[in-house]
Write an enzyme that holds these catalytic residues in place. Structure first.
Site, PDB file in Angstrom:
ATOM      1  N   LYS A 204      48.859  30.715  31.227  1.00 54.13           N
ATOM      2  CA  LYS A 204      47.898  31.655  31.895  1.00 54.13           C
ATOM      3  C   LYS A 204      46.863  30.744  32.715  1.00 54.13           C
ATOM      4  CE  LYS A 204      44.181  34.574  31.490  1.00 54.13           C
ATOM      5  NZ  LYS A 204      43.035  35.270  30.762  1.00 54.13           N
TER       6      LYS A 204
HETATM    7  P1  FBP Z   1      39.455  38.485  33.534  1.00 56.48           P
HETATM    8  O1  FBP Z   1      40.725  39.230  34.387  1.00 56.48           O
HETATM    9  O2  FBP Z   1      38.427  39.486  33.016  1.00 56.48           O
HETATM   10  O3  FBP Z   1      38.798  37.247  34.235  1.00 56.48           O
HETATM   11  O4  FBP Z   1      40.013  38.033  32.097  1.00 56.48           O
HETATM   12  C1  FBP Z   1      40.825  36.818  31.883  1.00 56.48           C
HETATM   13  C2  FBP Z   1      40.191  35.659  30.967  1.00 56.48           C
HETATM   14  O5  FBP Z   1      41.105  34.667  30.897  1.00 56.48           O
HETATM   15  C3  FBP Z   1      39.795  36.269  29.679  1.00 56.48           C
HETATM   16  O6  FBP Z   1      40.838  36.011  28.968  1.00 56.48           O
HETATM   17  C4  FBP Z   1      38.406  35.360  29.406  1.00 56.48           C
HETATM   18  O7  FBP Z   1      37.747  35.927  28.579  1.00 56.48           O
HETATM   19  C5  FBP Z   1      37.998  35.208  30.653  1.00 56.48           C
HETATM   20  O8  FBP Z   1      38.950  35.196  31.535  1.00 56.48           O
HETATM   21  C6  FBP Z   1      37.097  33.892  30.798  1.00 56.48           C
HETATM   22  O9  FBP Z   1      36.700  33.753  31.814  1.00 56.48           O
HETATM   23  P2  FBP Z   1      35.495  32.372  32.066  1.00 56.48           P
HETATM   24  O10 FBP Z   1      35.689  31.636  31.075  1.00 56.48           O
HETATM   25  O11 FBP Z   1      35.988  31.963  33.446  1.00 56.48           O
HETATM   26  O12 FBP Z   1      34.155  33.243  32.032  1.00 56.48           O
END
Ligand code: FBP
Length: 305
Positions: A204
């Site tokens: 991911k």
């Molecule tokens: P989103 O679709 O809300 O961006 O979620 C994906 C994700 O990987 C979540 O699992 C995680 O909490 C978040 O993004 C972390 O985003 P960041 O560290 O960039 O704030």
């Protein structure tokens, strides 16, 4: 359940895995409205940990309840739902067998100054909760990246031995990367490749921009340019994932307009990415709106490229 030819082909890429892990990958790939296509949409809800409860759930207070996310993922016909230990402990029994789950086993939070994550759950927890996979975040470029990779090595070995799949969130961040660098094309491809090399079954990453950040890589990208087009950038990330031999999904990011997200999804699909892992853009919208958006995303992944 009869596997589609596409899913059988994908499973054949995982040459070292035992039947348990392959069955769990198959479960994820065969579930939901995209079941059997090789494409996936996953709901990740660990933002409460990463960003705090109000920033995550105030826009749609129903989402404070862990049961809400199971309902949303199931009603939308998604492939899987990923969450931290406490959220699954508060809901997994009610939805056992309804949708594959991914136990996120490490976390950071917005109260930390260090780019690191704590291990907050075990492989035994994942098995007890009926999960198909563990999820683990690494921060390539952080001062703690090597410790994180070593923690992952141990947990991934244990998960694979127990027949679980391993999903790696590979998010570059640390002192040598500014905001642009974190999602630059070369850095995103590097992060995806590292995730493949540490043994992820599903990778991911965030959608890449056109920027090239690492000085050492600039000459190479100048000699072998990637077309200035979002689909070409996603295709470049797919190449970095063993030329497509590892599943790669892209995160949705902060809540944004449906059109912007759908355009991104079209580019992921055209570039050969395996799907989306969309959190805030799903659960921060009212449920009906989220279901419509997720249905539109699924329709794009179902369409012919
Ligand atoms: P989103 O679709 O809300 O961006 O979620 C994906 C994700 O990987 C979540 O699992 C995680 O909490 C978040 O993004 C972390 O985003 P960041 O560290 O960039 O704030």
């Amino acid at each position: 359940m009869k596997l589609t030819r596409k899913v059988k082909e994908i499973l054949s890429w995982y040459e070292s895995d035992n039947p348990g892990t392959k069955a769990n990958l198959a479960r994820i790939l065969m579930t939901g409205k995209l079941g059997g296509t090789g494409r996936m949409v996953i709901l990740p809800v660990d933002q409460g940990f990463e960003h705090g409860p109000a920033r995550s759930f105030a826009p749609n207070p129903a989402a404070y309840d862990p049961h809400y996310h199971f309902e949303l993922a199931i009603e939308a016909g998604l492939n899987a739902y990923a969450a931290p230990l406490g959220a699954l402990e508060a809901s997994a029994a009610s939805y056992a067998g309804c949708i594959p789950t991914i136990l996120k086993v490490n976390h950071s939070n917005s109260l930390a100054t260090l780019k690191d994550q704590a291990v907050t759950a075990t492989v035994a927890d994942a098995l007890r909760l009926g999960c198909s996979a563990i999820g683990f975040t690494i921060y390539p470029s952080s001062e703690y990246q090597f410790e994180m990779m070593e923690e992952l090595r141990e947990l991934a070995a244990e998960a694979k031995a127990a027949g679980l799949a391993v999903v790696v969130w590979s998010y570059p961040r640390g002192p040598m990367l500014d905001k642009t660098g974190e999602t630059a094309l070369d850095i995103a491809a590097y992060a995806a490749h590292i995730a493949a090399l540490v043994g992820a079954h599903i990778i991911k990453v965030k959608p890449p921009t056109a920027a090239i950040s690492l000085d050492a890589a600039k000459k190479t990208y100048a000699s072998y340019p990637v077309e200035d087009d979002a689909a070409a950038r996603f295709a470049h990330i797919v190449k970095a994932c063993f030329n497509g031999r590892r599943l790669v999904v892209f995160s949705g990011g902060e809540a944004k307009g449906a059109d912007a997200l759908l355009n991104e999804v079209r580019a992921i699909h055209a570039g050969g990415g395996n799907g989306s892992i969309v959190g805030r853009n799903a659960f921060q919208r009212p449920k009906e709106e989220a279901l419509k958006l997720l249905s539109d995303i699924i329709d794009i992944y179902k369409s012919k490229v």
